[in-house]
Write a protein that holds these residues in place. Structure first.
Motif, PDB file in Angstrom:
ATOM      1  N   GLN A   1       0.844  -1.194   0.000  1.00 61.84           N
ATOM      2  CA  GLN A   1       0.000   0.000   0.000  1.00 61.84           C
ATOM      3  C   GLN A   1       0.881   1.246   0.000  1.00 61.84           C
ATOM      4  OE1 GLN A   1      -2.196  -0.412   3.646  1.00 61.84           O
ATOM      5  NE2 GLN A   1      -3.237  -2.296   2.989  1.00 61.84           N
ATOM      6  N   PRO A   2       0.364   2.375  -0.462  1.00 67.22           N
ATOM      7  CA  PRO A   2       1.180   3.608  -0.434  1.00 67.22           C
ATOM      8  C   PRO A   2       1.720   3.932   0.960  1.00 67.22           C
ATOM      9  CG  PRO A   2      -0.726   3.927  -1.846  1.00 67.22           C
ATOM     10  CD  PRO A   2      -0.908   2.579  -1.194  1.00 67.22           C
ATOM     11  N   GLY A   3       0.972   3.589   1.996  1.00 70.29           N
ATOM     12  CA  GLY A   3       1.432   3.826   3.368  1.00 70.29           C
ATOM     13  C   GLY A   3       2.629   2.983   3.764  1.00 70.29           C
ATOM     14  N   ASP A   4       2.979   1.998   2.950  1.00 65.44           N
ATOM     15  CA  ASP A   4       4.178   1.188   3.224  1.00 65.44           C
ATOM     16  C   ASP A   4       5.438   1.883   2.751  1.00 65.44           C
ATOM     17  OD1 ASP A   4       2.404  -1.844   2.277  1.00 65.44           O
ATOM     18  OD2 ASP A   4       2.623  -0.909   4.258  1.00 65.44           O
ATOM     19  N   SER A   5       5.297   2.979   2.039  1.00 63.29           N
ATOM     20  CA  SER A   5       6.458   3.718   1.537  1.00 63.29           C
ATOM     21  C   SER A   5       7.305   4.214   2.700  1.00 63.29           C
ATOM     22  CB  SER A   5       6.014   4.888   0.663  1.00 63.29           C
ATOM     23  OG  SER A   5       5.291   4.443  -0.468  1.00 63.29           O
ATOM     24  N   ALA A   6       8.550   3.788   2.723  1.00 61.46           N
ATOM     25  CA  ALA A   6       9.472   4.110   3.831  1.00 61.46           C
ATOM     26  C   ALA A   6      10.798   3.439   3.504  1.00 61.46           C
ATOM     27  CB  ALA A   6       8.937   3.594   5.158  1.00 61.46           C
TER      28      ALA A   6
ATOM     29  N   PRO B   1      20.933  -7.366  12.435  1.00 66.11           N
ATOM     30  CA  PRO B   1      21.243  -8.553  13.238  1.00 66.11           C
ATOM     31  C   PRO B   1      21.874  -8.148  14.564  1.00 66.11           C
ATOM     32  CG  PRO B   1      22.823  -8.310  11.448  1.00 66.11           C
ATOM     33  CD  PRO B   1      21.785  -7.249  11.250  1.00 66.11           C
ATOM     34  N   ASN B   2      21.583  -8.954  15.571  1.00 70.64           N
ATOM     35  CA  ASN B   2      22.084  -8.705  16.918  1.00 70.64           C
ATOM     36  C   ASN B   2      23.139  -9.750  17.241  1.00 70.64           C
ATOM     37  OD1 ASN B   2      22.505  -8.440  19.646  1.00 70.64           O
ATOM     38  ND2 ASN B   2      20.397  -8.876  20.243  1.00 70.64           N
ATOM     39  N   GLY B   3      24.370  -9.276  17.417  1.00 65.81           N
ATOM     40  CA  GLY B   3      25.464 -10.203  17.682  1.00 65.81           C
ATOM     41  C   GLY B   3      25.570 -10.627  19.127  1.00 65.81           C
ATOM     42  N   GLY B   4      24.613 -10.214  19.965  1.00 67.58           N
ATOM     43  CA  GLY B   4      24.664 -10.593  21.369  1.00 67.58           C
ATOM     44  C   GLY B   4      25.712  -9.809  22.116  1.00 67.58           C
ATOM     45  N   GLY B   5      26.119 -10.285  23.260  1.00 68.64           N
ATOM     46  CA  GLY B   5      27.137  -9.616  24.064  1.00 68.64           C
ATOM     47  C   GLY B   5      26.733  -8.218  24.446  1.00 68.64           C
ATOM     48  N   GLY B   6      25.469  -8.028  24.744  1.00 71.58           N
ATOM     49  CA  GLY B   6      25.021  -6.700  25.131  1.00 71.58           C
ATOM     50  C   GLY B   6      24.007  -6.111  24.176  1.00 71.58           C
ATOM     51  N   ASN B   7      23.440  -6.963  23.321  1.00 72.96           N
ATOM     52  CA  ASN B   7      22.347  -6.510  22.453  1.00 72.96           C
ATOM     53  C   ASN B   7      22.799  -5.451  21.455  1.00 72.96           C
ATOM     54  OD1 ASN B   7      19.720  -7.031  21.751  1.00 72.96           O
ATOM     55  ND2 ASN B   7      18.856  -5.444  23.031  1.00 72.96           N
ATOM     56  N   LYS B   8      23.913  -5.710  20.806  1.00 70.38           N
ATOM     57  CA  LYS B   8      24.450  -4.731  19.869  1.00 70.38           C
ATOM     58  C   LYS B   8      23.952  -5.031  18.461  1.00 70.38           C
ATOM     59  CE  LYS B   8      28.727  -4.091  22.505  1.00 70.38           C
ATOM     60  NZ  LYS B   8      28.725  -5.305  23.347  1.00 70.38           N
ATOM     61  N   LEU B   9      23.150  -4.112  17.940  1.00 70.97           N
ATOM     62  CA  LEU B   9      22.635  -4.244  16.586  1.00 70.97           C
ATOM     63  C   LEU B   9      23.619  -3.651  15.586  1.00 70.97           C
ATOM     64  CD1 LEU B   9      18.903  -3.179  17.054  1.00 70.97           C
ATOM     65  CD2 LEU B   9      19.889  -5.472  17.133  1.00 70.97           C
ATOM     66  N   THR B  10      23.745  -4.313  14.436  1.00 66.48           N
ATOM     67  CA  THR B  10      24.489  -3.772  13.306  1.00 66.48           C
ATOM     68  C   THR B  10      23.494  -3.530  12.190  1.00 66.48           C
ATOM     69  OG1 THR B  10      26.479  -5.006  13.911  1.00 66.48           O
ATOM     70  CG2 THR B  10      26.370  -4.119  11.675  1.00 66.48           C
ATOM     71  N   PHE B  11      23.464  -2.311  11.672  1.00 69.38           N
ATOM     72  CA  PHE B  11      22.447  -1.938  10.697  1.00 69.38           C
ATOM     73  C   PHE B  11      22.982  -1.973   9.275  1.00 69.38           C
ATOM     74  CE2 PHE B  11      18.748  -0.415  13.009  1.00 69.38           C
ATOM     75  CZ  PHE B  11      19.240  -0.313  14.293  1.00 69.38           C
ATOM     76  N   GLY B  12      22.088  -2.383   8.358  1.00 68.07           N
ATOM     77  CA  GLY B  12      22.343  -2.156   6.952  1.00 68.07           C
ATOM     78  C   GLY B  12      21.958  -0.725   6.604  1.00 68.07           C
ATOM     79  N   THR B  13      22.206  -0.326   5.362  1.00 67.37           N
ATOM     80  CA  THR B  13      21.870   1.034   4.938  1.00 67.37           C
ATOM     81  C   THR B  13      20.437   1.132   4.413  1.00 67.37           C
ATOM     82  OG1 THR B  13      22.955   0.597   2.839  1.00 67.37           O
ATOM     83  CG2 THR B  13      24.225   1.799   4.483  1.00 67.37           C
ATOM     84  N   GLY B  14      19.739   0.009   4.355  1.00 72.19           N
ATOM     85  CA  GLY B  14      18.311   0.050   4.105  1.00 72.19           C
ATOM     86  C   GLY B  14      17.892  -0.103   2.660  1.00 72.19           C
ATOM     87  N   THR B  15      16.620  -0.415   2.497  1.00 74.20           N
ATOM     88  CA  THR B  15      15.942  -0.423   1.196  1.00 74.20           C
ATOM     89  C   THR B  15      14.878   0.654   1.234  1.00 74.20           C
ATOM     90  OG1 THR B  15      16.303  -2.768   0.718  1.00 74.20           O
ATOM     91  CG2 THR B  15      14.441  -1.697  -0.374  1.00 74.20           C
ATOM     92  N   GLN B  16      14.985   1.606   0.313  1.00 76.20           N
ATOM     93  CA  GLN B  16      13.999   2.691   0.232  1.00 76.20           C
ATOM     94  C   GLN B  16      12.869   2.242  -0.684  1.00 76.20           C
ATOM     95  OE1 GLN B  16      15.686   6.406  -1.016  1.00 76.20           O
ATOM     96  NE2 GLN B  16      13.887   7.576  -0.444  1.00 76.20           N
ATOM     97  N   LEU B  17      11.694   2.077  -0.121  1.00 73.86           N
ATOM     98  CA  LEU B  17      10.538   1.562  -0.844  1.00 73.86           C
ATOM     99  C   LEU B  17       9.545   2.682  -1.148  1.00 73.86           C
ATOM    100  CD1 LEU B  17       8.716  -0.772  -1.877  1.00 73.86           C
ATOM    101  CD2 LEU B  17       7.821  -0.940   0.470  1.00 73.86           C
ATOM    102  N   LYS B  18       9.086   2.693  -2.391  1.00 73.41           N
ATOM    103  CA  LYS B  18       8.012   3.605  -2.774  1.00 73.41           C
ATOM    104  C   LYS B  18       6.912   2.783  -3.414  1.00 73.41           C
ATOM    105  CE  LYS B  18       6.931   7.826  -5.319  1.00 73.41           C
ATOM    106  NZ  LYS B  18       7.452   8.921  -6.184  1.00 73.41           N
ATOM    107  N   VAL B  19       5.708   2.876  -2.859  1.00 74.02           N
ATOM    108  CA  VAL B  19       4.544   2.181  -3.397  1.00 74.02           C
ATOM    109  C   VAL B  19       3.644   3.237  -4.022  1.00 74.02           C
ATOM    110  CG1 VAL B  19       2.589   0.680  -2.913  1.00 74.02           C
ATOM    111  CG2 VAL B  19       4.719   0.426  -1.614  1.00 74.02           C
ATOM    112  N   GLU B  20       3.433   3.088  -5.319  1.00 74.67           N
ATOM    113  CA  GLU B  20       2.704   4.118  -6.060  1.00 74.67           C
ATOM    114  C   GLU B  20       1.265   3.698  -6.321  1.00 74.67           C
ATOM    115  OE1 GLU B  20       5.499   4.222  -9.325  1.00 74.67           O
ATOM    116  OE2 GLU B  20       6.304   6.116  -8.575  1.00 74.67           O
ATOM    117  N   LEU B  21       0.392   4.698  -6.355  1.00 71.58           N
ATOM    118  CA  LEU B  21      -1.037   4.449  -6.639  1.00 71.58           C
ATOM    119  C   LEU B  21      -1.225   3.967  -8.074  1.00 71.58           C
ATOM    120  CD1 LEU B  21      -2.559   7.566  -4.896  1.00 71.58           C
ATOM    121  CD2 LEU B  21      -2.926   5.175  -4.230  1.00 71.58           C
TER     122      LEU B  21
END
Lengths: 112, 115
Positions: free
Chosen positions: A81-86, A92-112
């Motif tokens: 849906q268009p509201g999914d655009s984000a 992933p969490n490597g443990g040892g204190g809940n440390k997340l490593t982030f990717g740079t993301g996928t930019q999604l656009k849902v068009e009408l």
């Protein structure tokens, strides 16, 4: 050091399509993996958390799978849906204190 | 329930000045985190705290300090700001790591510009 890659970097689809966002990570020794969405200029909203012992996690139209041994996770969005655009981020969490490593993301656009 | 609040929302700061970014959570989470987000680099962990009274260094701790005097607050201080610290800063919190309450929740962020 954990490295996270998200493919594609950007995606534009018509409303109603089912789509798959991919995430790969180099260190398979993870405790869990979290998917987020980020709207422009906003903070991160947690979508799903999948434990290392799980293969799938579902929330509404979202389904996340995890193949820990191959270092991959996918986020499936049904009937987009268009509201999914984000921007969608996996972390992933490597443990040892809940440390997340982030990717740079996928930019999604849902068009009408 | 507010969740996580951060202050200020945005700030322009002269290089060399001291700045404290504030973060408060009302979810009684034991663990709190500070990340910075830069274009093309994603989010990177600066410092974290698994419980009140303890802190640890993340991936990019240099130039930053934190304290955790109580459960709710986790301020981030830049002792002498430099232009490379221009970024968007996010605070996050979670339940105790390793006890099945690891999901991290994020605040709205602080946009900091150092000139």
């Amino acid at each position: 050091k954990q490295e996270v890659t998200q493919i594609p970097a950007a995606l534009s689809v018509p409303e109603g399509e089912n789509l798959v966002l991919n995430c790969s990570f180099t260190d398979s020794a993870i405790y869990n993996l979290q998917w987020f969405r980020q709207d422009p200029g906003k903070g991160l909203t947690s979508l799903l958390l999948i434990q290392s012992s799980q293969r799938e996690q579902t929330s509404g139209r979202l389904n996340a799978s995890l193949d820990k041994s191959s270092g991959r996770s996918t986020l499936y969005i049904a009937a987009s849906q268009p509201g999914d655009s984000a921007t969608y981020l996996c972390a992933p969490n490597g443990g040892g204190g809940n440390k997340l490593t982030f990717g740079t993301g996928t930019q999604l656009k849902v068009e009408l | 329930i507010a969740g996580i609040t951060q202050a200020p929302t945005s700030q322009i700061l002269a290089a060399g000045r001291r700045m404290t970014l504030r973060c408060t959570q009302d979810m009684r989470h034991n663990a709190m985190y500070w990340y910075r987000q830069d274009l093309g680099l994603g989010l990177r962990l600066i410092h974290y705290s698994n419980t009140a009274g303890t802190t640890g260094k993340g991936e990019v701790p240099d130039g930053y300090s934190v304290s955790r005097a109580n459960t709710d607050d986790f301020p981030l201080t830049l002792a002498s700001a430099v232009p490379s610290q221009t970024s968007v800063y996010f605070c996050a919190s979670s339940g105790t790591p390793g006890q099945g309450r690891d999901e991290q929740f994020f605040g709205p962020g602080t946009r900091l510009t150092v000139l």
